[in-house]
Design a protein around this motif. Sequence first.
Motif, PDB file in Angstrom:
ATOM      1  N   GLY A 126       0.797  -1.220   0.000  1.00  0.00           N
ATOM      2  CA  GLY A 126       0.000   0.000   0.000  1.00  0.00           C
ATOM      3  C   GLY A 126       0.826   1.265   0.000  1.00  0.00           C
ATOM      4  O   GLY A 126       0.420   2.286  -0.577  1.00  0.00           O
ATOM      5  N   LEU A 127       2.001   1.243   0.651  1.00  0.00           N
ATOM      6  CA  LEU A 127       2.844   2.433   0.685  1.00  0.00           C
ATOM      7  C   LEU A 127       3.345   2.784  -0.711  1.00  0.00           C
ATOM      8  O   LEU A 127       3.492   3.970  -1.042  1.00  0.00           O
ATOM      9  CB  LEU A 127       4.025   2.221   1.639  1.00  0.00           C
ATOM     10  N   TRP A 128       3.599   1.765  -1.533  1.00  0.00           N
ATOM     11  CA  TRP A 128       4.027   2.022  -2.904  1.00  0.00           C
ATOM     12  C   TRP A 128       2.941   2.777  -3.665  1.00  0.00           C
ATOM     13  O   TRP A 128       3.218   3.738  -4.381  1.00  0.00           O
ATOM     14  CB  TRP A 128       4.348   0.698  -3.602  1.00  0.00           C
ATOM     15  N   TRP A 129       1.701   2.351  -3.498  1.00  0.00           N
ATOM     16  CA  TRP A 129       0.600   3.027  -4.170  1.00  0.00           C
ATOM     17  C   TRP A 129       0.387   4.433  -3.620  1.00  0.00           C
ATOM     18  O   TRP A 129       0.103   5.368  -4.370  1.00  0.00           O
ATOM     19  CB  TRP A 129      -0.685   2.210  -4.030  1.00  0.00           C
ATOM     20  N   THR A 130       0.523   4.590  -2.309  1.00  0.00           N
ATOM     21  CA  THR A 130       0.400   5.926  -1.720  1.00  0.00           C
ATOM     22  C   THR A 130       1.449   6.870  -2.274  1.00  0.00           C
ATOM     23  O   THR A 130       1.156   8.021  -2.618  1.00  0.00           O
ATOM     24  CB  THR A 130       0.525   5.847  -0.185  1.00  0.00           C
ATOM     25  N   TYR A 131       2.666   6.374  -2.367  1.00  0.00           N
ATOM     26  CA  TYR A 131       3.760   7.207  -2.879  1.00  0.00           C
ATOM     27  C   TYR A 131       3.531   7.548  -4.346  1.00  0.00           C
ATOM     28  O   TYR A 131       3.719   8.700  -4.770  1.00  0.00           O
ATOM     29  CB  TYR A 131       5.089   6.484  -2.700  1.00  0.00           C
ATOM     30  N   LEU A 132       3.108   6.564  -5.140  1.00  0.00           N
ATOM     31  CA  LEU A 132       2.866   6.813  -6.559  1.00  0.00           C
ATOM     32  C   LEU A 132       1.725   7.805  -6.760  1.00  0.00           C
ATOM     33  O   LEU A 132       1.831   8.730  -7.585  1.00  0.00           O
ATOM     34  CB  LEU A 132       2.555   5.494  -7.271  1.00  0.00           C
ATOM     35  N   LEU A 133       0.633   7.646  -6.025  1.00  0.00           N
ATOM     36  CA  LEU A 133      -0.484   8.575  -6.138  1.00  0.00           C
ATOM     37  C   LEU A 133      -0.099   9.979  -5.666  1.00  0.00           C
ATOM     38  O   LEU A 133      -0.600  10.971  -6.209  1.00  0.00           O
ATOM     39  CB  LEU A 133      -1.683   8.061  -5.330  1.00  0.00           C
ATOM     40  N   SER A 134       0.792  10.060  -4.683  1.00  0.00           N
ATOM     41  CA  SER A 134       1.249  11.380  -4.244  1.00  0.00           C
ATOM     42  C   SER A 134       2.024  12.087  -5.352  1.00  0.00           C
ATOM     43  O   SER A 134       1.893  13.308  -5.530  1.00  0.00           O
ATOM     44  CB  SER A 134       2.113  11.252  -2.989  1.00  0.00           C
ATOM     45  N   LEU A 135       2.804  11.325  -6.119  1.00  0.00           N
ATOM     46  CA  LEU A 135       3.539  11.921  -7.235  1.00  0.00           C
ATOM     47  C   LEU A 135       2.578  12.427  -8.307  1.00  0.00           C
ATOM     48  O   LEU A 135       2.756  13.532  -8.841  1.00  0.00           O
ATOM     49  CB  LEU A 135       4.497  10.889  -7.840  1.00  0.00           C
ATOM     50  N   ILE A 136       1.569  11.619  -8.616  1.00  0.00           N
ATOM     51  CA  ILE A 136       0.589  12.027  -9.623  1.00  0.00           C
ATOM     52  C   ILE A 136      -0.178  13.263  -9.158  1.00  0.00           C
ATOM     53  O   ILE A 136      -0.430  14.195  -9.936  1.00  0.00           O
ATOM     54  CB  ILE A 136      -0.376  10.869  -9.926  1.00  0.00           C
ATOM     55  N   PHE A 137      -0.544  13.283  -7.874  1.00  0.00           N
ATOM     56  CA  PHE A 137      -1.280  14.428  -7.337  1.00  0.00           C
ATOM     57  C   PHE A 137      -0.425  15.690  -7.373  1.00  0.00           C
ATOM     58  O   PHE A 137      -0.917  16.768  -7.751  1.00  0.00           O
ATOM     59  CB  PHE A 137      -1.721  14.129  -5.903  1.00  0.00           C
ATOM     60  N   LYS A 138       0.858  15.585  -6.995  1.00  0.00           N
ATOM     61  CA  LYS A 138       1.732  16.760  -6.998  1.00  0.00           C
ATOM     62  C   LYS A 138       1.907  17.309  -8.407  1.00  0.00           C
ATOM     63  O   LYS A 138       1.846  18.535  -8.617  1.00  0.00           O
ATOM     64  CB  LYS A 138       3.090  16.400  -6.391  1.00  0.00           C
ATOM     65  N   ALA A 139       2.122  16.421  -9.369  1.00  0.00           N
ATOM     66  CA  ALA A 139       2.261  16.878 -10.751  1.00  0.00           C
ATOM     67  C   ALA A 139       0.959  17.502 -11.244  1.00  0.00           C
ATOM     68  O   ALA A 139       0.967  18.535 -11.932  1.00  0.00           O
ATOM     69  CB  ALA A 139       2.669  15.713 -11.647  1.00  0.00           C
ATOM     70  N   GLY A 140      -0.179  16.887 -10.883  1.00  0.00           N
ATOM     71  CA  GLY A 140      -1.467  17.421 -11.302  1.00  0.00           C
ATOM     72  C   GLY A 140      -1.738  18.802 -10.728  1.00  0.00           C
ATOM     73  O   GLY A 140      -2.275  19.679 -11.417  1.00  0.00           O
ATOM     74  N   VAL A 141      -1.382  19.018  -9.458  1.00  0.00           N
ATOM     75  CA  VAL A 141      -1.587  20.327  -8.830  1.00  0.00           C
ATOM     76  C   VAL A 141      -0.796  21.399  -9.561  1.00  0.00           C
ATOM     77  O   VAL A 141      -1.321  22.484  -9.877  1.00  0.00           O
ATOM     78  CB  VAL A 141      -1.189  20.279  -7.338  1.00  0.00           C
ATOM     79  N   ASP A 142       0.469  21.125  -9.853  1.00  0.00           N
ATOM     80  CA  ASP A 142       1.291  22.111 -10.549  1.00  0.00           C
ATOM     81  C   ASP A 142       0.747  22.402 -11.943  1.00  0.00           C
ATOM     82  O   ASP A 142       0.726  23.562 -12.380  1.00  0.00           O
ATOM     83  CB  ASP A 142       2.736  21.618 -10.640  1.00  0.00           C
ATOM     84  N   VAL A 143       0.297  21.369 -12.649  1.00  0.00           N
ATOM     85  CA  VAL A 143      -0.255  21.576 -13.995  1.00  0.00           C
ATOM     86  C   VAL A 143      -1.517  22.424 -13.924  1.00  0.00           C
ATOM     87  O   VAL A 143      -1.716  23.347 -14.740  1.00  0.00           O
ATOM     88  CB  VAL A 143      -0.530  20.224 -14.676  1.00  0.00           C
ATOM     89  N   VAL A 144      -2.392  22.147 -12.975  1.00  0.00           N
ATOM     90  CA  VAL A 144      -3.632  22.913 -12.831  1.00  0.00           C
ATOM     91  C   VAL A 144      -3.334  24.378 -12.531  1.00  0.00           C
ATOM     92  O   VAL A 144      -3.943  25.287 -13.123  1.00  0.00           O
ATOM     93  CB  VAL A 144      -4.521  22.302 -11.728  1.00  0.00           C
ATOM     94  N   PHE A 145      -2.396  24.642 -11.636  1.00  0.00           N
ATOM     95  CA  PHE A 145      -2.081  26.024 -11.305  1.00  0.00           C
ATOM     96  C   PHE A 145      -1.371  26.734 -12.448  1.00  0.00           C
ATOM     97  O   PHE A 145      -1.550  27.951 -12.632  1.00  0.00           O
ATOM     98  CB  PHE A 145      -1.248  26.090 -10.032  1.00  0.00           C
ATOM     99  N   LEU A 146      -0.568  26.012 -13.222  1.00  0.00           N
ATOM    100  CA  LEU A 146       0.028  26.622 -14.409  1.00  0.00           C
ATOM    101  C   LEU A 146      -1.061  27.051 -15.390  1.00  0.00           C
ATOM    102  O   LEU A 146      -0.966  28.116 -16.008  1.00  0.00           O
ATOM    103  CB  LEU A 146       0.995  25.643 -15.072  1.00  0.00           C
ATOM    104  N   TYR A 147      -2.072  26.221 -15.534  1.00  0.00           N
ATOM    105  CA  TYR A 147      -3.189  26.573 -16.416  1.00  0.00           C
ATOM    106  C   TYR A 147      -3.954  27.777 -15.866  1.00  0.00           C
ATOM    107  O   TYR A 147      -4.346  28.678 -16.623  1.00  0.00           O
ATOM    108  CB  TYR A 147      -4.128  25.380 -16.585  1.00  0.00           C
ATOM    109  N   ILE A 148      -4.174  27.793 -14.552  1.00  0.00           N
ATOM    110  CA  ILE A 148      -4.900  28.914 -13.947  1.00  0.00           C
ATOM    111  C   ILE A 148      -4.138  30.221 -14.165  1.00  0.00           C
ATOM    112  O   ILE A 148      -4.722  31.250 -14.548  1.00  0.00           O
ATOM    113  CB  ILE A 148      -5.128  28.658 -12.445  1.00  0.00           C
ATOM    114  N   PHE A 149      -2.823  30.196 -13.943  1.00  0.00           N
ATOM    115  CA  PHE A 149      -2.027  31.403 -14.148  1.00  0.00           C
ATOM    116  C   PHE A 149      -2.073  31.841 -15.607  1.00  0.00           C
ATOM    117  O   PHE A 149      -2.179  33.037 -15.899  1.00  0.00           O
ATOM    118  CB  PHE A 149      -0.577  31.154 -13.723  1.00  0.00           C
ATOM    119  N   TYR A 150      -1.990  30.867 -16.523  1.00  0.00           N
ATOM    120  CA  TYR A 150      -2.015  31.227 -17.945  1.00  0.00           C
ATOM    121  C   TYR A 150      -3.381  31.784 -18.340  1.00  0.00           C
ATOM    122  O   TYR A 150      -3.472  32.700 -19.167  1.00  0.00           O
ATOM    123  CB  TYR A 150      -1.688  30.002 -18.796  1.00  0.00           C
TER     124      TYR A 150
END
Length: 218
Positions: A126-150
């Motif tokens: 489960g920790l592997w999945w938690t870590y992987l999902l955290s990476l996806i979430f972090k990348a998604g947050v940055d992409v969303v905010f880049l779009y908002i700024f643009y």
Amino acid sequence: MNWGVFEGLLSGVNKYSTAFGRIWLSVVFIFRLLVYVVAAERVWSDDHKDFDCNTRQPGCRNVCYDHFFPVSHIRLWALQLILVTCPSLLVIMHVAYREAKEERHRAAGGDECRRIYPDPGKKRGGLWWTYLLSLIFKAGVDVVFLYIFYHLYRNYTLPRVVKCELAPCPNTVDCFISHPTEKNIFTLFMVVTSCVCVMLSIIEAAYLIGKRCRECFL
């Protein structure tokens, strides 16, 4: 805002990260968090006070400022940094849950019983999945905010002069933004570091998946 909590959070998750994760933590802490705290907050501290329009019509300056700056850069960056660091807290909480479960198991079965988690911080199950999902979430947050700024600020840049013709302005008035060049430099810097963090998160996720696939095949 006291950012010491986030500094401790980033330092705590460092020991559970891969090499790419440690680079990501360094970029977030040095090039984003420290730049935000030391310099960016001061640059935007006078954005409303020094937003001047060539009219004395009451309410015109406030309406024009709200139109061209619907959300402050500095508040969006603060929210972005908070959301980006939250997944790291989930990883730490998952490890703490494993350690607590291991302690209860040993207390019930004695020191000679078989351990549930030989290494609670090792990314398995489960920790592997938690870590992987955290990476996806972090990348998604940055992409969303880049779009908002643009979307809010085209090409991530601020002009020196903006023309406003909203009521209660008597006609089309010129409004002047304070320190536009300095603000553009910091905006582009934060955009570039966000893109770097997105790339690092994707690379780390690909590394974790590739490593797991190789272990399965072997």
